[in-house]
Design a protein around this motif. Sequence first.
Motif, PDB file in Angstrom:
ATOM      1  N   ALA A   1       0.836  -1.202   0.000  1.00  0.00           N
ATOM      2  CA  ALA A   1       0.000   0.000   0.000  1.00  0.00           C
ATOM      3  C   ALA A   1       0.870   1.251   0.000  1.00  0.00           C
ATOM      4  O   ALA A   1       0.634   2.195  -0.768  1.00  0.00           O
ATOM      5  N   HIS A   2       1.883   1.246   0.839  1.00  0.00           N
ATOM      6  CA  HIS A   2       2.764   2.409   0.908  1.00  0.00           C
ATOM      7  C   HIS A   2       3.558   2.592  -0.387  1.00  0.00           C
ATOM      8  O   HIS A   2       3.783   3.725  -0.828  1.00  0.00           O
ATOM      9  N   GLU A   3       3.966   1.499  -0.991  1.00  0.00           N
ATOM     10  CA  GLU A   3       4.687   1.598  -2.262  1.00  0.00           C
ATOM     11  C   GLU A   3       3.814   2.220  -3.350  1.00  0.00           C
ATOM     12  O   GLU A   3       4.313   2.899  -4.254  1.00  0.00           O
ATOM     13  N   LEU A   4       2.509   2.012  -3.249  1.00  0.00           N
ATOM     14  CA  LEU A   4       1.571   2.585  -4.211  1.00  0.00           C
ATOM     15  C   LEU A   4       1.137   4.000  -3.821  1.00  0.00           C
ATOM     16  O   LEU A   4       0.344   4.626  -4.532  1.00  0.00           O
ATOM     17  N   GLY A   5       1.634   4.486  -2.697  1.00  0.00           N
ATOM     18  CA  GLY A   5       1.261   5.819  -2.254  1.00  0.00           C
ATOM     19  C   GLY A   5      -0.054   5.879  -1.519  1.00  0.00           C
ATOM     20  O   GLY A   5      -0.665   6.957  -1.392  1.00  0.00           O
ATOM     21  N   LEU A   6      -0.520   4.738  -0.995  1.00  0.00           N
ATOM     22  CA  LEU A   6      -1.778   4.671  -0.258  1.00  0.00           C
ATOM     23  C   LEU A   6      -1.522   4.652   1.239  1.00  0.00           C
ATOM     24  O   LEU A   6      -0.545   4.061   1.710  1.00  0.00           O
ATOM     25  N   ARG A   7      -2.410   5.269   1.981  1.00  0.00           N
ATOM     26  CA  ARG A   7      -2.374   5.142   3.436  1.00  0.00           C
ATOM     27  C   ARG A   7      -3.204   3.919   3.840  1.00  0.00           C
ATOM     28  O   ARG A   7      -4.227   3.615   3.214  1.00  0.00           O
ATOM     29  N   ALA A   8      -2.756   3.252   4.889  1.00  0.00           N
ATOM     30  CA  ALA A   8      -3.383   1.993   5.302  1.00  0.00           C
ATOM     31  C   ALA A   8      -4.087   2.169   6.644  1.00  0.00           C
ATOM     32  O   ALA A   8      -3.469   2.545   7.644  1.00  0.00           O
ATOM     33  N   SER A   9      -5.390   1.887   6.638  1.00  0.00           N
ATOM     34  CA  SER A   9      -6.197   1.907   7.856  1.00  0.00           C
ATOM     35  C   SER A   9      -6.540   0.469   8.227  1.00  0.00           C
ATOM     36  O   SER A   9      -7.132  -0.259   7.428  1.00  0.00           O
ATOM     37  N   VAL A  10      -6.162   0.057   9.423  1.00  0.00           N
ATOM     38  CA  VAL A  10      -6.289  -1.341   9.838  1.00  0.00           C
ATOM     39  C   VAL A  10      -7.326  -1.475  10.945  1.00  0.00           C
ATOM     40  O   VAL A  10      -7.293  -0.737  11.933  1.00  0.00           O
ATOM     41  N   THR A  11      -8.237  -2.429  10.787  1.00  0.00           N
ATOM     42  CA  THR A  11      -9.221  -2.755  11.810  1.00  0.00           C
ATOM     43  C   THR A  11      -8.867  -4.107  12.407  1.00  0.00           C
ATOM     44  O   THR A  11      -8.642  -5.074  11.670  1.00  0.00           O
ATOM     45  N   LEU A  12      -8.842  -4.208  13.724  1.00  0.00           N
ATOM     46  CA  LEU A  12      -8.444  -5.461  14.373  1.00  0.00           C
ATOM     47  C   LEU A  12      -9.571  -6.490  14.417  1.00  0.00           C
ATOM     48  O   LEU A  12      -9.315  -7.691  14.335  1.00  0.00           O
ATOM     49  N   HIS A  13     -10.794  -6.034  14.577  1.00  0.00           N
ATOM     50  CA  HIS A  13     -11.930  -6.970  14.695  1.00  0.00           C
ATOM     51  C   HIS A  13     -13.084  -6.441  13.874  1.00  0.00           C
ATOM     52  O   HIS A  13     -13.669  -5.410  14.194  1.00  0.00           O
ATOM     53  N   HIS A  14     -13.397  -7.130  12.783  1.00  0.00           N
ATOM     54  CA  HIS A  14     -14.529  -6.741  11.947  1.00  0.00           C
ATOM     55  C   HIS A  14     -15.528  -7.901  11.921  1.00  0.00           C
ATOM     56  O   HIS A  14     -15.596  -8.675  10.970  1.00  0.00           O
ATOM     57  N   PHE A  15     -16.255  -8.033  13.015  1.00  0.00           N
ATOM     58  CA  PHE A  15     -17.379  -8.963  13.196  1.00  0.00           C
ATOM     59  C   PHE A  15     -16.994 -10.420  13.478  1.00  0.00           C
ATOM     60  O   PHE A  15     -17.838 -11.180  13.918  1.00  0.00           O
ATOM     61  N   THR A  16     -15.772 -10.857  13.189  1.00  0.00           N
ATOM     62  CA  THR A  16     -15.454 -12.277  13.342  1.00  0.00           C
ATOM     63  C   THR A  16     -14.538 -12.532  14.531  1.00  0.00           C
ATOM     64  O   THR A  16     -13.591 -11.786  14.770  1.00  0.00           O
ATOM     65  N   THR A  17     -14.830 -13.605  15.245  1.00  0.00           N
ATOM     66  CA  THR A  17     -14.077 -14.008  16.428  1.00  0.00           C
ATOM     67  C   THR A  17     -13.587 -15.437  16.223  1.00  0.00           C
ATOM     68  O   THR A  17     -14.334 -16.270  15.689  1.00  0.00           O
ATOM     69  N   PRO A  18     -12.353 -15.745  16.626  1.00  0.00           N
ATOM     70  CA  PRO A  18     -11.856 -17.113  16.421  1.00  0.00           C
ATOM     71  C   PRO A  18     -12.769 -18.164  17.041  1.00  0.00           C
ATOM     72  O   PRO A  18     -13.380 -17.944  18.096  1.00  0.00           O
ATOM     73  N   ARG A  19     -12.852 -19.291  16.390  1.00  0.00           N
ATOM     74  CA  ARG A  19     -13.701 -20.391  16.841  1.00  0.00           C
ATOM     75  C   ARG A  19     -13.372 -20.789  18.276  1.00  0.00           C
ATOM     76  O   ARG A  19     -14.263 -21.062  19.082  1.00  0.00           O
ATOM     77  N   TRP A  20     -12.073 -20.823  18.607  1.00  0.00           N
ATOM     78  CA  TRP A  20     -11.689 -21.238  19.965  1.00  0.00           C
ATOM     79  C   TRP A  20     -12.188 -20.265  21.022  1.00  0.00           C
ATOM     80  O   TRP A  20     -12.539 -20.670  22.133  1.00  0.00           O
ATOM     81  N   MET A  21     -12.238 -18.961  20.690  1.00  0.00           N
ATOM     82  CA  MET A  21     -12.765 -17.986  21.638  1.00  0.00           C
ATOM     83  C   MET A  21     -14.281 -18.058  21.709  1.00  0.00           C
ATOM     84  O   MET A  21     -14.876 -17.954  22.785  1.00  0.00           O
ATOM     85  N   ALA A  22     -14.920 -18.252  20.567  1.00  0.00           N
ATOM     86  CA  ALA A  22     -16.382 -18.379  20.542  1.00  0.00           C
ATOM     87  C   ALA A  22     -16.832 -19.578  21.366  1.00  0.00           C
ATOM     88  O   ALA A  22     -17.877 -19.534  22.025  1.00  0.00           O
ATOM     89  N   ALA A  23     -16.046 -20.660  21.334  1.00  0.00           N
ATOM     90  CA  ALA A  23     -16.393 -21.867  22.096  1.00  0.00           C
ATOM     91  C   ALA A  23     -16.355 -21.610  23.599  1.00  0.00           C
ATOM     92  O   ALA A  23     -16.971 -22.353  24.379  1.00  0.00           O
ATOM     93  N   GLN A  24     -15.651 -20.562  24.013  1.00  0.00           N
ATOM     94  CA  GLN A  24     -15.578 -20.209  25.433  1.00  0.00           C
ATOM     95  C   GLN A  24     -16.575 -19.107  25.812  1.00  0.00           C
ATOM     96  O   GLN A  24     -16.502 -18.545  26.897  1.00  0.00           O
ATOM     97  N   GLY A  25     -17.481 -18.802  24.896  1.00  0.00           N
ATOM     98  CA  GLY A  25     -18.493 -17.794  25.178  1.00  0.00           C
ATOM     99  C   GLY A  25     -18.308 -16.489  24.446  1.00  0.00           C
ATOM    100  O   GLY A  25     -19.141 -15.592  24.564  1.00  0.00           O
ATOM    101  N   GLY A  26     -17.217 -16.379  23.679  1.00  0.00           N
ATOM    102  CA  GLY A  26     -17.019 -15.176  22.887  1.00  0.00           C
ATOM    103  C   GLY A  26     -17.033 -13.911  23.731  1.00  0.00           C
ATOM    104  O   GLY A  26     -16.443 -13.848  24.807  1.00  0.00           O
ATOM    105  N   TRP A  27     -17.756 -12.916  23.244  1.00  0.00           N
ATOM    106  CA  TRP A  27     -17.764 -11.615  23.910  1.00  0.00           C
ATOM    107  C   TRP A  27     -18.605 -11.589  25.171  1.00  0.00           C
ATOM    108  O   TRP A  27     -18.611 -10.583  25.889  1.00  0.00           O
ATOM    109  N   SER A  28     -19.282 -12.671  25.503  1.00  0.00           N
ATOM    110  CA  SER A  28     -20.001 -12.728  26.775  1.00  0.00           C
ATOM    111  C   SER A  28     -19.105 -13.201  27.918  1.00  0.00           C
ATOM    112  O   SER A  28     -19.493 -13.152  29.081  1.00  0.00           O
ATOM    113  N   ASN A  29     -17.897 -13.666  27.593  1.00  0.00           N
ATOM    114  CA  ASN A  29     -16.952 -14.165  28.587  1.00  0.00           C
ATOM    115  C   ASN A  29     -15.926 -13.078  28.918  1.00  0.00           C
ATOM    116  O   ASN A  29     -15.253 -12.579  28.016  1.00  0.00           O
TER     117      ASN A  29
END
Length: 421
Positions: free
Chosen positions: A114-142
């Motif tokens: 992105a930088h080589e192309l002259g673009l700025r990069a905006s990064v999101t850490l969590h966009h709706f999906t949670t790892p299966r192993w965390m979901a198995a432990q209750g996800g965001w309710s835990n």
Amino acid sequence: MDHTEPAGAGDTLQDFGPVPAGWVWGTATAAHQIEGGNVGNDWWDWEHTPGSGTRESSGDACDSWHRWFEDLELVKAIGLDAYRFSLEWSRIEPAEGEFSIAALEHYRAILLAAHELGLRASVTLHHFTTPRWMAAQGGWSNPLVVERFQRFADIAAQHLGDQIDMAATLNEPNVVAHAGYIGGQFPPGRPHDWEGFRQASRHLLLGHLAAREALRAGPGDFPVGLTLALPDTVLHADGDLTSPGERVTDLRPDGPRGELGWLTAGQYLDAARDDDYIGVQTYFTEHVGPDGAELPLPSGERVTQMGWPFTPEALGASVRVAAEVARVPVIVTENGVAAAEDAERIEYYSRSLRSLRAAMDDGVDVRGFFAWSLLDNFEWALGFEPTFGLVEVDPVSFARSSKPSAAWLGGLARASRGAHV
């Protein structure tokens, strides 16, 4: 309910006007919606759960796991200067405590290119999906999820932070909680579970605060915030949609929308006062009755492919609310429309951007605009039918074809850079 349009609203916007120095014109995507093959998260499980209501599997999506450089070239060719994308947590941490250097290097390659192309990069850490192993432990309710998300944020920051230009901890945490525990359209699919909703909302807020500190610890020096689904909300105390109604700006627990307004918006806007920006994501105006429930649209009302009212001017109203409550700069991190006809997309953006310009002219501190989305992609429970993209994607060959709306938006962006305010 006022169905009239502002004078000239049907005309295509030709000039957005000058933008502040540092302004970003960008477009946004999300890992699960475009990468394909994200088999390790809760959404993949949800898509394959009978009765979940999801129309189809995300499958190969847009094959952007392999075609990411082509996507970056599209952003550049359109004439935009920033690309927002998300990290797939389940690829980086496929098993609890086990981190994939290969996945981290994949995302680092995107940042570098992105930088080589002259673009700025905006990064999101969590966009709706949670790892299966965390979901198995209750996800965001835990409560455990807060520490686990902070650890993920720390790993991402250590490996990628020196190349990040802007970061969001969470994408629409209010949607994750509400759709998962009240509406039931998202995993874990527990409708009317108010206690689960309260727990998830609390842990998402704490997760944001913890991840924010991890990102700020470095390396790198970039603005950090979160993004919020913030519809323009009009309250009709008499329950009559045709009455004038009153725009909801008080999102405190004792405000007109009570606990729901606080948990879905107020608490996040308050927390954002210590962020570097608030990401506003607005698609429509919603009309609610005295009980807070959304009032049904009248027969014949113009709607999008999502079934949402076609109300582009909602954006101008919502950025005003966000700025007033959060008291930090606003970045429109998503705005767009699902429409079969591209002319509707241009009309929608023309009208939403006019309303944004009016808010800016009234003094609202807005620093950028990201169109949703770069590509026609997997739209969660509705599958691939709704088309938000500036670029069409062939479902078999994955060939990309820019739409007229892409050229139009790029032209608007180029013209705005001629002068700064």
